[in-house]
Design a protein around this motif. Structure first.
Motif, PDB file in Angstrom:
ATOM      1  N   UNK A  25       4.631   5.503   9.631  1.00 27.36           N
ATOM      2  CA  UNK A  25       5.288   4.884   8.475  1.00 27.36           C
ATOM      3  C   UNK A  25       5.844   3.508   8.810  1.00 27.36           C
ATOM      4  N   UNK A  26       6.585   3.412   9.923  1.00 29.30           N
ATOM      5  CA  UNK A  26       7.198   2.125  10.271  1.00 29.30           C
ATOM      6  C   UNK A  26       6.147   1.108  10.703  1.00 29.30           C
ATOM      7  N   UNK A  27       5.088   1.582  11.352  1.00 31.12           N
ATOM      8  CA  UNK A  27       4.028   0.660  11.765  1.00 31.12           C
ATOM      9  C   UNK A  27       3.289   0.101  10.558  1.00 31.12           C
ATOM     10  N   UNK A  28       3.059   0.939   9.566  1.00 34.97           N
ATOM     11  CA  UNK A  28       2.393   0.483   8.345  1.00 34.97           C
ATOM     12  C   UNK A  28       3.282  -0.507   7.581  1.00 34.97           C
ATOM     13  N   UNK A  29       4.597  -0.223   7.575  1.00 35.61           N
ATOM     14  CA  UNK A  29       5.551  -1.100   6.886  1.00 35.61           C
ATOM     15  C   UNK A  29       5.798  -2.386   7.656  1.00 35.61           C
ATOM     16  N   UNK A  30       5.795  -2.267   8.995  1.00 41.69           N
ATOM     17  CA  UNK A  30       6.025  -3.431   9.845  1.00 41.69           C
ATOM     18  C   UNK A  30       7.479  -3.704  10.144  1.00 41.69           C
ATOM     19  N   UNK A  31       8.372  -2.831   9.676  1.00 38.82           N
ATOM     20  CA  UNK A  31       9.804  -3.008   9.918  1.00 38.82           C
ATOM     21  C   UNK A  31      10.429  -1.688  10.356  1.00 38.82           C
ATOM     22  N   UNK A  32      11.557  -1.798  11.062  1.00 39.46           N
ATOM     23  CA  UNK A  32      12.356  -0.640  11.439  1.00 39.46           C
ATOM     24  C   UNK A  32      13.694  -0.774  10.728  1.00 39.46           C
TER      25      UNK A  32
END
Length: 259
Positions: A25-32
Motif C-alpha cells: 500500500x505505501x509503496x503504491x502510494x509513495x508516502x509513509x
C-alpha cells in the motif's frame, strides 16, 4: 450446503492470502503517513518558525528514505493517535509508544527504538520528598490522557489524577501549583523543562525501563520486515546514533545502564 460453506471458507482464505500488505500500500502510494503529537519535545514539536522538528521527525524522515518513500507527518493529540491508527487514518505512530501486552493485542510493533523510564516532575522549590508514587498518596498528579503513565498512576489507587492533552499543559499547571507533581518520559523531561523556562526540575525515576516501538496495523508481515530492516540499516550506517546524540547527547536505543 456443506460444500457451499466450504467453498466460501476457501474463498475467504484465498482473499486473505492475496490481501495487500501495508508495504504494498505505501509503496503504491509513495508516502509513509506518520502520526505524532507535534507538542512533545524533544521527540516531536514545532520550532519558533512553526516547523515540525525533533528526534522522531528526523527519525521518521530517515526511515521513510530507507523505505524509498516520502514522509507525510500528521499531528494530533496523544489521546487520538492510536485510535486514528486503528481506524486506518495513518500508517504508523512515531511518538514514544511503549510496547505493552495490551497494545500488542491490537497492533504489531517494530523492534524497540528507544528505552526509557517514567520520571516525576516537581517544582524547583519543592521541599516534600517524592521518591516513589506511593509518596504521592492523596496528592494531585498531572498525566497525559490515554498514556501508560496514566495507567501507572491509576493503579496506585490513592493519587488524584488530572488529565492533560500533552506535556506542556502539565508543566504550566505544575508551575502554578494546581497539581503537586507530573509524570512523563525520562528522556523528555530535561529538554522540555529547559524549553518551557519554568521553575521545575526532574524528580525520582519510578517504575522499570520501558521499550518504545512503532505500532502499525496487525497482519502486515512484509511491512514489519521492511520497517525493522530500515531501523537496522540506520543503526548500521550510524544515522540513528547521530540523530539520537543530536537531541539527547546519548544513544537512546540502549538501556540506561548500557549507555
Amino acid at each position: 450446503m456443506k460444500k457451499i460453506l466450504l467453498t466460501l471458507s476457501l474463498l475467504g482464505v484465498a482473499a486473505n492470502a492475496y490481501a495487500a500488505d501495508l508495504l504494498d500500500t505505501v509503496q503504491q502510494r509513495g508516502t509513509l503517513k506518520i502520526a505524532l503529537e507535534g507538542t512533545y519535545p524533544p521527540f516531536n514539536f514545532k520550532d519558533k518558525d512553526q516547523k515540525l522538528t525533533g528526534f522522531e521527525v528526523e527519525l521518521g524522515a530517515a526511515l521513510a528514505q530507507k523505505l524509498k518513500l516520502k514522509p507525510e507527518f500528521i499531528t494530533g493529540e496523544w489521546s487520538g493517535l492510536l485510535a486514528g491508527l486503528q481506524g486506518g487514518k495513518f500508517d504508523v505512530v512515531l511518538n514514544q509508544v511503549s510496547i505493552t501486552d495490551k497494545r500488542k493485542e491490537v497492533f504489531d510493533f517494530s523492534q524497540p527504538y528507544t528505552i526509557s523510564s517514567a520520571q516525576l516532575i516537581v517544582r524547583k522549590n519543592e521541599k516534600r520528598s517524592f521518591k516513589s508514587l506511593a509518596d504521592l498518596a492523596g496528592k494531585k498528579m498531572g498525566v497525559t490522557q490515554g498514556s501508560n503513565y496514566a495507567e501507572m498512576v491509576k493503579s496506585q489507587g490513592s493519587i488524584e489524577s488530572k488529565f492533560y492533552p500533552s506535556a506542556p499543559e502539565i508543566f504550566q499547571d505544575l508551575a502554578t501549583g494546581r497539581i503537586d507533581a507530573g509524570i512523563n518520559d525520562s528522556l523528555l523531561i530535561p529538554f522540555a523543562i529547559k524549553e518551557a523556562k519554568l521553575p521545575l526540575k526532574a524528580g525520582a525515576a519510578v517504575g522499570s525501563a520501558t521499550q518504545m516501538g512503532i505500532p502499525f496495523a496487525k497482519g502486515n508481515p512484509k511491512f514489519k520486515v521492511a520497517l525493522d530492516g530500515a531501523l537496522n540499516a540506520l543503526h548500521k550506517d550510524g544515522s540513528f546514533k547521530k540523530i539520537s546524540v543530536k537531541w539527547f547527547g546519548i544513544d537512546v536505543s540502549k538501556a540506561p545502564g548500557a549507555r
